[in-house]
Write a protein that holds these residues in place. Structure first.
Motif, short mmCIF file in Angstrom:
data_model
loop_
_atom_site.label_atom_id
_atom_site.label_comp_id
_atom_site.label_asym_id
_atom_site.label_seq_id
_atom_site.Cartn_x
_atom_site.Cartn_y
_atom_site.Cartn_z
N UNK A 126 0.80 -1.24 0.00
CA UNK A 126 0.00 0.00 0.00
C UNK A 126 0.83 1.28 0.00
N UNK A 127 2.12 1.17 0.31
CA UNK A 127 2.93 2.41 0.35
C UNK A 127 3.33 2.90 -1.04
N UNK A 128 3.19 2.05 -2.04
CA UNK A 128 3.43 2.52 -3.42
C UNK A 128 2.15 3.15 -3.93
N UNK A 129 2.30 4.30 -4.61
CA UNK A 129 1.10 5.00 -5.12
C UNK A 129 0.98 4.69 -6.60
N UNK A 130 0.28 3.60 -6.89
CA UNK A 130 0.24 3.12 -8.28
C UNK A 130 -0.78 3.90 -9.11
N UNK A 131 -0.32 4.34 -10.26
CA UNK A 131 -1.17 5.02 -11.25
C UNK A 131 -1.03 4.23 -12.55
N UNK A 132 -2.15 3.93 -13.19
CA UNK A 132 -2.12 3.22 -14.47
C UNK A 132 -2.19 4.26 -15.60
N UNK A 133 -1.26 4.19 -16.54
CA UNK A 133 -1.22 5.19 -17.63
C UNK A 133 -0.30 4.73 -18.76
N UNK A 134 -0.41 5.40 -19.90
CA UNK A 134 0.47 5.22 -21.08
C UNK A 134 0.26 3.89 -21.82
N UNK A 135 -0.88 3.20 -21.56
CA UNK A 135 -1.10 1.91 -22.23
C UNK A 135 -1.42 2.04 -23.71
N UNK A 136 -1.85 3.24 -24.10
CA UNK A 136 -2.40 3.38 -25.47
C UNK A 136 -1.42 4.04 -26.42
N UNK A 137 -0.19 4.24 -25.96
CA UNK A 137 0.82 4.88 -26.80
C UNK A 137 1.88 3.83 -27.15
N UNK A 138 1.86 3.42 -28.42
CA UNK A 138 2.75 2.33 -28.83
C UNK A 138 4.19 2.80 -28.93
N UNK A 139 5.09 1.86 -28.71
CA UNK A 139 6.52 2.17 -28.72
C UNK A 139 6.93 2.82 -30.04
N UNK A 189 -6.70 -0.85 -19.42
CA UNK A 189 -5.73 -1.73 -20.07
C UNK A 189 -6.39 -2.47 -21.24
N UNK A 190 -7.67 -2.83 -21.06
CA UNK A 190 -8.37 -3.58 -22.10
C UNK A 190 -8.50 -2.82 -23.40
N UNK A 191 -8.52 -1.49 -23.32
CA UNK A 191 -8.62 -0.68 -24.55
C UNK A 191 -7.45 -0.99 -25.49
N UNK A 192 -6.29 -1.32 -24.92
CA UNK A 192 -5.14 -1.64 -25.76
C UNK A 192 -5.41 -2.86 -26.63
N UNK A 193 -6.18 -3.80 -26.09
CA UNK A 193 -6.53 -4.98 -26.90
C UNK A 193 -7.38 -4.55 -28.09
N UNK A 194 -8.26 -3.56 -27.86
CA UNK A 194 -9.09 -3.08 -28.97
C UNK A 194 -8.24 -2.35 -30.01
N UNK A 195 -7.30 -1.53 -29.52
CA UNK A 195 -6.44 -0.79 -30.45
C UNK A 195 -5.59 -1.75 -31.28
N UNK A 196 -5.07 -2.79 -30.62
CA UNK A 196 -4.24 -3.77 -31.36
C UNK A 196 -5.09 -4.48 -32.41
#
Ligand SMILES: NC(=O)c1ccc[n+]([C@@H]2O[C@H](COP(=O)([O-])OP(=O)(O)OC[C@H]3O[C@@H](n4cnc5c(N)ncnc54)[C@H](OP(=O)(O)O)[C@@H]3O)[C@@H](O)[C@H]2O)c1
Length: 216
Positions: A126-139, A189-196
């Motif tokens: 719990x001490x890590x402040x996790x933020x989910x981001x950048x899944x939709x920008x391909x390398x 995260x699931x949106x990335x499956x749609x984009x792929x």
């Protein structure tokens, strides 16, 4: 900001590293192998014409960063995160991780926690402040050098952590939208499956997300 990228030797971490270095952030590339991290950092530093990319082990990188970004395969989280747990304590941790399985019947394959980001939160504590981001920008978009033509959607439970990640996104020229608590990371995260799938279906490489209906 000093940004540590755990798994930064892969295409997604490397692409983010160069973009951030070009905008004045200091970047630490993490790897299981310190020599590989140093070699990647030297190569990326050449591309960004910046001395502000260095390399070290994932453990040392996490300890050195103000913000820790995870660019690891989803299947490696259980093995890789325990060693960076101490370094992530009290810090903003950005999960770019998407649990995709290619070649099976189902492309989006989240873990029992609901999403890779929630799995990361569970493993880091719990001490890590996790933020989910950048899944939709391909390398490949990151390395293109072109302006990024999409919105940045992020979610997390800590408002200050989300503000920090928003700053990192805005520094790349992205409009940032807060899409709620970390419990929304699965749909995100699931949106990335749609984009792929769109990329494959329409023979393109750069399907992206832009939200309509907002002012500004
Ligand atoms: N590629 C994209 O376009 C893209 C776009 C959006 C989101 N993402 C997400 O971003 C993450 C990284 O993507 P990527 O394509 O850069 O991944 P990747 O190349 O498969 O992996 C990134 C790095 O993770 C480390 N790694 C690999 N297997 C590992 C294991 N079993 N244990 C510990 N470390 C391991 C490797 O670094 P070392 O060998 O140096 O330790 C590797 O260079 C993924 O979760 C992906 O879903 C990727």
């Amino acid at each position: 900001m000093k940004v540590a990228i755990v798994g930064g030797t892969g295409p997604e971490g490397a692409g983010l590293a160069v973009r951030w270095a070009l905008t004045g952030h200091s970047v630490v590339i993490g790897s299981r192998d310190a020599a590989r991290a140093r070699a990647t950092a030297a190569e990326l530093g050449g591309r960004a014409k910046s001395a502000s990319i260095i390399g070290m082990t994932n453990r040392d990188a996490a300890a050195a960063g103000e913000v820790v970004v995870l660019t690891l395969p989803a299947t490696s989280l259980a093995a890789a995160l325990p060693e960076v747990k101490d370094g992530c304590r009290g810090k903003v941790v950005v999960s770019t991780v998407v649990p995709l399985t290619f070649g099976g019947g189902r492309l989006f394959t989240p873990p029992p926690a609901g999403s890779a980001a929630e799995e990361a939160q569970r493993l880091l504590g719990p001490e890590a402040k996790v933020v989910a981001a950048f899944h939709h920008i391909a390398a490949h978009e990151l390395v293109s050098g072109q302006p990024l033509d999409c919105d940045l959607l992020l979610c997390g439970d800590d408002p200050a952590a989300k503000a920090t990640v928003a700053e990192l996104g805005q520094s790349l020229g992205l409009r940032v939208l807060d899409v709620g608590p970390l419990a929304n990371a699965g749909p995100l995260e699931g949106i990335t499956a749609l984009l792929a799938t769109i990329n494959r279906r329409y023979k393109i490489k750069n399907a992206g997300v832009r939200i309509t209906g907002l002012l500004g």
